[in-house]
Design an enzyme around this catalytic site. Sequence first.
Site, PDB file in Angstrom:
ATOM      1  N   GLY A  76      -0.517 -68.658   2.752  1.00  0.00           N
ATOM      2  CA  GLY A  76       0.219 -67.398   2.619  1.00  0.00           C
ATOM      3  C   GLY A  76       1.633 -67.563   3.134  1.00  0.00           C
ATOM      4  O   GLY A  76       1.860 -68.272   4.109  1.00  0.00           O
ATOM      5  N   HIS A 135       0.814 -56.590   2.811  1.00  0.00           N
ATOM      6  CA  HIS A 135       1.783 -57.692   2.744  1.00  0.00           C
ATOM      7  C   HIS A 135       3.166 -57.337   3.262  1.00  0.00           C
ATOM      8  O   HIS A 135       4.018 -58.229   3.395  1.00  0.00           O
ATOM      9  CB  HIS A 135       1.856 -58.218   1.308  1.00  0.00           C
ATOM     10  CG  HIS A 135       0.594 -58.921   0.896  1.00  0.00           C
ATOM     11  ND1 HIS A 135      -0.501 -58.239   0.451  1.00  0.00           N
ATOM     12  CD2 HIS A 135       0.248 -60.231   0.928  1.00  0.00           C
ATOM     13  CE1 HIS A 135      -1.480 -59.104   0.195  1.00  0.00           C
ATOM     14  NE2 HIS A 135      -1.054 -60.322   0.476  1.00  0.00           N
ATOM     15  N   ASP A 144      -0.975 -64.677  11.398  1.00  0.00           N
ATOM     16  CA  ASP A 144      -2.234 -64.355  12.098  1.00  0.00           C
ATOM     17  C   ASP A 144      -2.280 -64.911  13.528  1.00  0.00           C
ATOM     18  O   ASP A 144      -3.113 -64.481  14.327  1.00  0.00           O
ATOM     19  CB  ASP A 144      -3.435 -64.920  11.324  1.00  0.00           C
ATOM     20  CG  ASP A 144      -3.494 -64.419   9.891  1.00  0.00           C
ATOM     21  OD1 ASP A 144      -2.903 -63.366   9.605  1.00  0.00           O
ATOM     22  OD2 ASP A 144      -4.125 -65.091   9.048  1.00  0.00           O
ATOM     23  N   THR A 199       1.782 -69.052  10.562  1.00  0.00           N
ATOM     24  CA  THR A 199       0.898 -67.976  10.104  1.00  0.00           C
ATOM     25  C   THR A 199       1.198 -66.706  10.873  1.00  0.00           C
ATOM     26  O   THR A 199       1.407 -66.745  12.095  1.00  0.00           O
ATOM     27  CB  THR A 199      -0.614 -68.281  10.239  1.00  0.00           C
ATOM     28  OG1 THR A 199      -1.333 -67.066  10.005  1.00  0.00           O
ATOM     29  CG2 THR A 199      -1.036 -68.819  11.578  1.00  0.00           C
ATOM     30  N   ARG A 228      -6.745 -61.675   9.372  1.00  0.00           N
ATOM     31  CA  ARG A 228      -7.982 -62.363   8.963  1.00  0.00           C
ATOM     32  C   ARG A 228      -9.053 -62.269  10.054  1.00  0.00           C
ATOM     33  O   ARG A 228      -9.372 -61.165  10.450  1.00  0.00           O
ATOM     34  CB  ARG A 228      -7.671 -63.811   8.586  1.00  0.00           C
ATOM     35  CG  ARG A 228      -8.707 -64.368   7.636  1.00  0.00           C
ATOM     36  CD  ARG A 228      -8.223 -65.597   6.923  1.00  0.00           C
ATOM     37  NE  ARG A 228      -7.923 -65.332   5.531  1.00  0.00           N
ATOM     38  CZ  ARG A 228      -7.160 -66.086   4.760  1.00  0.00           C
ATOM     39  NH1 ARG A 228      -6.584 -67.145   5.249  1.00  0.00           N
ATOM     40  NH2 ARG A 228      -6.977 -65.778   3.502  1.00  0.00           N
ATOM     41  N   GLN A 280       3.709 -56.798   6.149  1.00  0.00           N
ATOM     42  CA  GLN A 280       3.760 -57.557   7.415  1.00  0.00           C
ATOM     43  C   GLN A 280       4.221 -59.002   7.201  1.00  0.00           C
ATOM     44  O   GLN A 280       4.605 -59.689   8.138  1.00  0.00           O
ATOM     45  CB  GLN A 280       2.370 -57.598   8.061  1.00  0.00           C
ATOM     46  CG  GLN A 280       1.867 -56.249   8.489  1.00  0.00           C
ATOM     47  CD  GLN A 280       0.348 -56.195   8.594  1.00  0.00           C
ATOM     48  OE1 GLN A 280      -0.195 -56.310   9.675  1.00  0.00           O
ATOM     49  NE2 GLN A 280      -0.337 -56.046   7.472  1.00  0.00           N
ATOM     50  N   ARG A 316      -3.481 -35.026  13.425  1.00  0.00           N
ATOM     51  CA  ARG A 316      -4.399 -35.902  12.694  1.00  0.00           C
ATOM     52  C   ARG A 316      -4.747 -37.158  13.485  1.00  0.00           C
ATOM     53  O   ARG A 316      -3.996 -37.578  14.370  1.00  0.00           O
ATOM     54  CB  ARG A 316      -3.748 -36.370  11.386  1.00  0.00           C
ATOM     55  CG  ARG A 316      -3.706 -35.315  10.323  1.00  0.00           C
ATOM     56  CD  ARG A 316      -2.905 -35.793   9.140  1.00  0.00           C
ATOM     57  NE  ARG A 316      -2.966 -34.833   8.052  1.00  0.00           N
ATOM     58  CZ  ARG A 316      -2.091 -34.773   7.050  1.00  0.00           C
ATOM     59  NH1 ARG A 316      -1.076 -35.624   7.006  1.00  0.00           N
ATOM     60  NH2 ARG A 316      -2.234 -33.879   6.105  1.00  0.00           N
TER      61      ARG A 316
HETATM   62  O1  F6P Z   1      -3.236 -65.651   6.583  1.00  0.00           O
HETATM   63  C1  F6P Z   1      -2.254 -64.718   6.325  1.00  0.00           C
HETATM   64  C2  F6P Z   1      -2.820 -63.522   5.592  1.00  0.00           C
HETATM   65  O2  F6P Z   1      -1.788 -62.582   5.397  1.00  0.00           O
HETATM   66  C3  F6P Z   1      -4.026 -62.851   6.275  1.00  0.00           C
HETATM   67  O3  F6P Z   1      -3.647 -62.030   7.347  1.00  0.00           O
HETATM   68  C4  F6P Z   1      -4.630 -62.129   5.100  1.00  0.00           C
HETATM   69  O4  F6P Z   1      -6.017 -61.913   5.285  1.00  0.00           O
HETATM   70  C5  F6P Z   1      -4.399 -63.082   3.961  1.00  0.00           C
HETATM   71  O5  F6P Z   1      -3.314 -63.905   4.324  1.00  0.00           O
HETATM   72  C6  F6P Z   1      -4.087 -62.398   2.655  1.00  0.00           C
HETATM   73  O6  F6P Z   1      -3.980 -63.356   1.680  1.00  0.00           O
HETATM   74  P1  F6P Z   1      -3.398 -63.090   0.213  1.00  0.00           P
HETATM   75  O7  F6P Z   1      -1.900 -62.977   0.345  1.00  0.00           O
HETATM   76  O8  F6P Z   1      -3.798 -64.291  -0.550  1.00  0.00           O
HETATM   77  O9  F6P Z   1      -3.989 -61.811  -0.277  1.00  0.00           O
END
Ligand code: F6P
Length: 348
Positions: free
Chosen positions: A10, A278, A126, A124, A170, A280, A161
Amino acid sequence: MKIGVLTGGGDCPGLNAVIRAVVRKSLQNNHEILGIKEGWKGLLENNYVNLTRESISGILHRGGTILGTSRTNVYKIPNGEETVKKNMADNGIDALVAIGGEDTLGVAGKLFMAGVNVVGVPKTIDNDLNSTDYTFGFDTAVNVATEAIDRLHTTAESHNRVIVVEVMGRHAGWIALHAGIAGGADMILVPEKPFNIDEVCSVLTKRHARGKSFSIVVVSEGAKIQTEEQSDKDGSFILSSLKKDEFGHVRLGGIGNVLADEIEKRTGFETRATTLGHIQRGGSPTAYDRVLATRYGVFAADLVNNGYWGKMAALKGKDIVAVELADATGTLKTIDEELMHVAETFFG
Ligand code: F6P
């Protein structure tokens, strides 16, 4: 030497800053640099671009990767390893700099064992790679998520709310934990701690009984829900797709909506869910990530120059050091328990 550089997995803010640093330092070390397009795919298909001082100019602050990326797994392609070796030899590529996470660097580690000259850079959002304190891209993702939580706070309060914010990460809760603490979340749910929905509702109900009329719940996409029948087990994921990528990952996502529905049903509080997705991963890296990515890139170029193969640049405290690729991959780095205890002080 002719050095090939690739970005895999990613995308992540800071990739271009690493590419720029690898190129600038390697040129100073009198090497030639070839950009490999779309991760391991480009090496399997001989898809390259020359990287020069001019071609990498102006990319430091840009998100994404000028080389493109893919989740191609060399070891899922028939004769993948042999093809990589042959293509490197045919194109005079002496060494590789692989910029990636668990999957990309896992392939790099196997290629190293097979005799390929390769070094790694930990990427990453993550932050789940072992052997390094932080991966680049994580700080940017945390800042994006924190800003989102701040914004959601004002609308949650205006409307009385509960807002559930689903973040990426992940199978590790690093983004949820850091952004949740920074954004003052009333509850943070992470994959490392399977949760029971009734317990979450009970915390929120007590908070609202104390006079608060709104709450923010941050949930990691990989958090697992425990049900009565399986309370002694691990709990289950919510998946947005069962389709697996070449590294065997299913697509996580959707827990925010499921949780929001259940909270509203069980507590009667009006609840909404927001999935950051995405957002993020896109856009410019923070200054912290630009500096970290630059340090990693310069260090990786020096690892190559010195022939320290099979190593990965890593952050330990304030220092960038060399660690074994094999130690960084294989198991995930899960959240810091102590930090989770800090976060729990503010739940409810
Ligand atoms: O590993 C980075 C990440 O953004 C994870 O947080 C997420 O689960 C995954 O990639 C999403 O992947 P894709 O962009 O292939 O949907």
